[in-house]
Design a protein around this motif. Structure first.
Motif, PDB file in Angstrom:
ATOM      1  N   VAL A  38     -16.202  28.730 -24.208  1.00 51.38           N
ATOM      2  CA  VAL A  38     -15.473  29.265 -22.936  1.00 51.38           C
ATOM      3  C   VAL A  38     -15.822  30.682 -22.936  1.00 51.38           C
ATOM      4  CG1 VAL A  38     -13.537  29.506 -21.491  1.00 51.38           C
ATOM      5  CG2 VAL A  38     -13.817  27.352 -22.692  1.00 51.38           C
ATOM      6  N   ALA A  39     -15.681  31.426 -23.766  1.00 48.71           N
ATOM      7  CA  ALA A  39     -16.066  32.831 -23.922  1.00 48.71           C
ATOM      8  C   ALA A  39     -17.471  33.182 -23.556  1.00 48.71           C
ATOM      9  CB  ALA A  39     -15.732  33.173 -25.132  1.00 48.71           C
ATOM     10  N   MET A  40     -18.305  32.309 -23.829  1.00 51.61           N
ATOM     11  CA  MET A  40     -19.665  32.547 -23.504  1.00 51.61           C
ATOM     12  C   MET A  40     -20.004  32.208 -22.023  1.00 51.61           C
ATOM     13  SD  MET A  40     -22.275  30.817 -26.497  1.00 51.61           S
ATOM     14  CE  MET A  40     -21.346  29.529 -26.986  1.00 51.61           C
ATOM     15  N   VAL A  41     -19.286  31.260 -21.328  1.00 50.50           N
ATOM     16  CA  VAL A  41     -19.555  30.880 -20.069  1.00 50.50           C
ATOM     17  C   VAL A  41     -18.693  32.080 -19.036  1.00 50.50           C
ATOM     18  CG1 VAL A  41     -18.882  29.209 -18.215  1.00 50.50           C
ATOM     19  CG2 VAL A  41     -19.696  28.648 -20.314  1.00 50.50           C
ATOM     20  N   MET A  42     -17.496  32.557 -19.505  1.00 55.62           N
ATOM     21  CA  MET A  42     -16.740  33.407 -18.637  1.00 55.62           C
ATOM     22  C   MET A  42     -17.478  34.893 -18.992  1.00 55.62           C
ATOM     23  SD  MET A  42     -12.493  32.393 -19.285  1.00 55.62           S
ATOM     24  CE  MET A  42     -12.364  33.423 -18.003  1.00 55.62           C
ATOM     25  N   GLY A  43     -18.160  35.294 -20.186  1.00 56.97           N
ATOM     26  CA  GLY A  43     -19.034  36.411 -20.123  1.00 56.97           C
ATOM     27  C   GLY A  43     -18.056  37.530 -20.074  1.00 56.97           C
ATOM     28  N   ASP A  44     -18.468  38.632 -19.251  1.00 55.42           N
ATOM     29  CA  ASP A  44     -17.762  39.815 -18.842  1.00 55.42           C
ATOM     30  C   ASP A  44     -16.551  39.366 -17.787  1.00 55.42           C
ATOM     31  OD1 ASP A  44     -19.142  40.971 -20.797  1.00 55.42           O
ATOM     32  OD2 ASP A  44     -20.653  41.852 -19.164  1.00 55.42           O
ATOM     33  N   ILE A 176     -17.773  23.116 -18.586  1.00 54.38           N
ATOM     34  CA  ILE A 176     -16.971  24.397 -18.391  1.00 54.38           C
ATOM     35  C   ILE A 176     -17.486  25.164 -17.298  1.00 54.38           C
ATOM     36  CG2 ILE A 176     -16.209  26.733 -19.427  1.00 54.38           C
ATOM     37  CD1 ILE A 176     -16.744  24.959 -22.188  1.00 54.38           C
ATOM     38  N   ALA A 177     -18.576  25.549 -17.134  1.00 57.97           N
ATOM     39  CA  ALA A 177     -19.128  26.403 -15.926  1.00 57.97           C
ATOM     40  C   ALA A 177     -18.713  25.785 -14.564  1.00 57.97           C
ATOM     41  CB  ALA A 177     -20.630  26.686 -16.071  1.00 57.97           C
ATOM     42  N   ALA A 178     -19.078  24.358 -14.483  1.00 61.83           N
ATOM     43  CA  ALA A 178     -18.615  23.733 -13.096  1.00 61.83           C
ATOM     44  C   ALA A 178     -17.159  23.660 -13.042  1.00 61.83           C
ATOM     45  CB  ALA A 178     -19.034  22.093 -13.298  1.00 61.83           C
ATOM     46  N   ALA A 181     -16.268  27.273 -11.901  1.00 59.87           N
ATOM     47  CA  ALA A 181     -16.928  27.461 -10.461  1.00 59.87           C
ATOM     48  C   ALA A 181     -15.733  26.667  -9.454  1.00 59.87           C
ATOM     49  CB  ALA A 181     -18.171  27.087 -10.405  1.00 59.87           C
ATOM     50  N   ARG A 182     -15.414  25.685  -9.774  1.00 58.37           N
ATOM     51  CA  ARG A 182     -14.420  24.824  -8.862  1.00 58.37           C
ATOM     52  C   ARG A 182     -13.421  25.841  -8.492  1.00 58.37           C
ATOM     53  NH1 ARG A 182     -10.014  21.741  -8.751  1.00 58.37           N
ATOM     54  NH2 ARG A 182      -9.742  21.779 -10.947  1.00 58.37           N
ATOM     55  N   LEU A 183     -12.740  26.360  -9.484  1.00 60.31           N
ATOM     56  CA  LEU A 183     -11.584  27.159  -9.586  1.00 60.31           C
ATOM     57  C   LEU A 183     -11.758  28.664  -9.099  1.00 60.31           C
ATOM     58  CD1 LEU A 183      -9.807  26.327 -12.925  1.00 60.31           C
ATOM     59  CD2 LEU A 183      -9.075  25.558 -10.628  1.00 60.31           C
ATOM     60  N   ASP A 184     -12.867  29.090  -9.199  1.00 60.72           N
ATOM     61  CA  ASP A 184     -13.317  30.539  -8.685  1.00 60.72           C
ATOM     62  C   ASP A 184     -14.760  30.458  -8.128  1.00 60.72           C
ATOM     63  OD1 ASP A 184     -13.760  33.140  -8.428  1.00 60.72           O
ATOM     64  OD2 ASP A 184     -13.960  33.406 -10.843  1.00 60.72           O
ATOM     65  N   PRO A 185     -14.975  30.048  -6.921  1.00 58.34           N
ATOM     66  CA  PRO A 185     -16.371  29.518  -6.323  1.00 58.34           C
ATOM     67  C   PRO A 185     -17.081  30.935  -5.992  1.00 58.34           C
ATOM     68  CG  PRO A 185     -14.676  29.331  -4.635  1.00 58.34           C
ATOM     69  CD  PRO A 185     -13.965  29.225  -5.996  1.00 58.34           C
ATOM     70  N   ASP A 186     -16.359  32.329  -5.990  1.00 56.88           N
ATOM     71  CA  ASP A 186     -16.961  33.354  -5.693  1.00 56.88           C
ATOM     72  C   ASP A 186     -17.875  33.825  -7.035  1.00 56.88           C
ATOM     73  OD1 ASP A 186     -15.948  33.645  -3.411  1.00 56.88           O
ATOM     74  OD2 ASP A 186     -14.290  35.108  -3.976  1.00 56.88           O
ATOM     75  N   ASN A 187     -17.593  33.262  -8.162  1.00 59.29           N
ATOM     76  CA  ASN A 187     -18.260  33.695  -9.288  1.00 59.29           C
ATOM     77  C   ASN A 187     -19.305  32.352  -9.968  1.00 59.29           C
ATOM     78  OD1 ASN A 187     -17.567  36.554  -9.990  1.00 59.29           O
ATOM     79  ND2 ASN A 187     -15.426  35.815  -9.889  1.00 59.29           N
ATOM     80  N   ALA A 188     -19.348  31.577  -9.332  1.00 58.73           N
ATOM     81  CA  ALA A 188     -20.013  30.338  -9.396  1.00 58.73           C
ATOM     82  C   ALA A 188     -21.307  30.625 -10.290  1.00 58.73           C
ATOM     83  CB  ALA A 188     -20.143  29.254  -8.607  1.00 58.73           C
ATOM     84  N   ALA A 189     -22.215  31.347  -9.676  1.00 59.83           N
ATOM     85  CA  ALA A 189     -23.460  31.782  -9.992  1.00 59.83           C
ATOM     86  C   ALA A 189     -23.354  32.325 -11.210  1.00 59.83           C
ATOM     87  CB  ALA A 189     -24.050  32.721  -9.055  1.00 59.83           C
ATOM     88  N   THR A 190     -22.099  33.370 -11.599  1.00 58.71           N
ATOM     89  CA  THR A 190     -22.241  33.847 -12.930  1.00 58.71           C
ATOM     90  C   THR A 190     -22.116  32.926 -13.985  1.00 58.71           C
ATOM     91  OG1 THR A 190     -21.541  36.051 -11.907  1.00 58.71           O
ATOM     92  CG2 THR A 190     -20.965  35.575 -13.962  1.00 58.71           C
ATOM     93  N   TYR A 191     -21.062  32.088 -13.786  1.00 54.34           N
ATOM     94  CA  TYR A 191     -20.824  31.097 -14.800  1.00 54.34           C
ATOM     95  C   TYR A 191     -22.029  30.067 -14.826  1.00 54.34           C
ATOM     96  CZ  TYR A 191     -15.764  32.052 -13.404  1.00 54.34           C
ATOM     97  OH  TYR A 191     -14.655  32.779 -13.236  1.00 54.34           O
ATOM     98  N   ALA A 192     -22.819  29.763 -13.772  1.00 53.68           N
ATOM     99  CA  ALA A 192     -23.950  29.032 -14.246  1.00 53.68           C
ATOM    100  C   ALA A 192     -24.773  29.705 -15.018  1.00 53.68           C
ATOM    101  CB  ALA A 192     -24.438  28.560 -12.969  1.00 53.68           C
ATOM    102  N   ALA A 193     -25.159  31.066 -14.627  1.00 54.64           N
ATOM    103  CA  ALA A 193     -26.223  31.836 -15.239  1.00 54.64           C
ATOM    104  C   ALA A 193     -25.814  32.098 -17.032  1.00 54.64           C
ATOM    105  CB  ALA A 193     -26.437  33.059 -14.836  1.00 54.64           C
TER     106      ALA A 193
END
Length: 334
Positions: A38-44, A176-178, A181-193
């Motif tokens: 989860v920490a890897m997906v959330m990043g900064d 986890i990224a999906a 992104a569902r909960l926070d769509p504004d940051n979906a691209a960041t989670y996916a990357a």
């Protein structure tokens, strides 16, 4: 779908550190490998909370009131499942109706396998796999006759230590990224990357682990308890038994006698103790046999620094520990 992406090892403090355009979800995780993913997906963007404390047992941990409150209030809980952490069931029931929970063991596409001994045949294992393929919830319930320790953790049926197959870890990053992104769509691209970069990191760790283990894959060894089935299957290793049927239950005298006879006959190259478990058991089995005692293995990572780097380091350190003990070849007969 199981997949591995090829590239180089990178720091797990992930990229695309753009500011959140909406409130980033609060996330609570159960055990260190899940926290790391989860920490890897959330990043900064944010930091998940880890419930299991350093050195604690994943099977019979007791939450502090502040942790139970955090679990209840979190926007998302990401966990393996109650098969691994039965103490999480009751506080989960206190969460608001519809609150997001991602159970990774029950997620579609997760590769599952049974414990190697006791009341779970190939047909039952196939049922678990098929349930995932069909998008159904697999039945992880306790079956009549299952070997269950005093803390309610079964050592028959589905083995919950599924993070030790890095293909599961890579799949879970995507899930986890999906969900984030569902909960926070504004940051979906960041989670996916971030998930893509993390998958590359896991692939490199997987490749490094495979290189360490390939020369010793045929060497027989004994672990402290049966929690390495995913790891040994993924890397084609040769486990020949375990000292204890489970990390929360003691082995019987007959089992130890049989295991010691196997060791004394030269059928085992290494015995591996385990972090948080009594090393005297391994020492007793090894005594006067000439078998090598390896360093303690740490399948849940509770002796490691929590964070994004933990998951890939867990794969490599486990491989290194096994390789170091097995690489000297067969043990001479005493």
């Amino acid at each position: 779908m199981r997949y591995i992406i090829s590239t180089t090892l990178s720091s797990a403090a992930m990229l695309l550190g753009s500011a959140a355009f909406a409130e980033v979800p609060t996330v609570v995780t159960d055990v260190p490998p899940v926290h790391s993913l989860v920490a890897m997906v959330m990043g900064d963007l944010g930091a998940p909370e880890l419930l299991l404390e350093p050195g604690a047992s994943e099977h019979h941990f007791q939450l502090r009131p502040s942790q139970a409150q955090a679990l209840s209030a979190a926007d998302l809980v990401v966990m393996i499942g109650p098969e691994l952490t039965p103490w999480i069931d009751q506080p989960l029931a206190m969460r608001p109706e519809g609150a997001a929970v991602l159970g990774l063991l029950a997620a579609r596409g997760t590769h599952l396998q049974a414990y190697p001994k006791g009341g779970h045949d190939e047909g039952k294992e196939h049922d678990h796999e098929q349930a995932h393929e069909d998008g159904q919830e697999p039945d992880h319930g306790q079956e009549e006759g299952d070997d269950q320790d005093e803390h309610g953790h079964s050592h028959e049926g589905t083995d919950p230590h599924a993070w030790l197959d890095p293909a599961n870890g890579a799949l879970w990053l995507e899930l986890i990224a999906a969900e984030l992104a569902r909960l926070d769509p504004d940051n979906a691209a960041t989670y996916a990357a971030n998930a893509d970069a993390a998958a590359e990191t896991i692939h490199k760790a997987d490749s490094d682990a495979r290189m360490l283990l390939a020369p010793v894959s045929n060497q027989p060894f004994v672990s402290f308890h049966e929690s390495y089935g995913y790891f040994t299957a993924h890397y084609g290793l040769n486990p020949v038994g375990a000292i204890s049927p489970g990390d929360a239950s003691a082995p019987g005298a007959k089992h130890l006698t049989e295991l010691r006879a196997k060791v004394a006959a030269g059928e085992v190259v290494c015995l591996f103790p385990e972090t948080g478990q009594d090393p005297a058991l391994a020492e007793r089995v090894a005594e006067n046999t000439g078998v090598r005692l390896g360093k303690a293995l740490n399948p849940v990572g509770t002796a490691m620094e929590p964070g994004a780097d933990l998951y890939p380091l867990l794969l490599i350190s486990t491989a290194q520990t096994i390789s170091d003990c097995l690489s000297a070849g067969p043990v001479p007969q005493p």
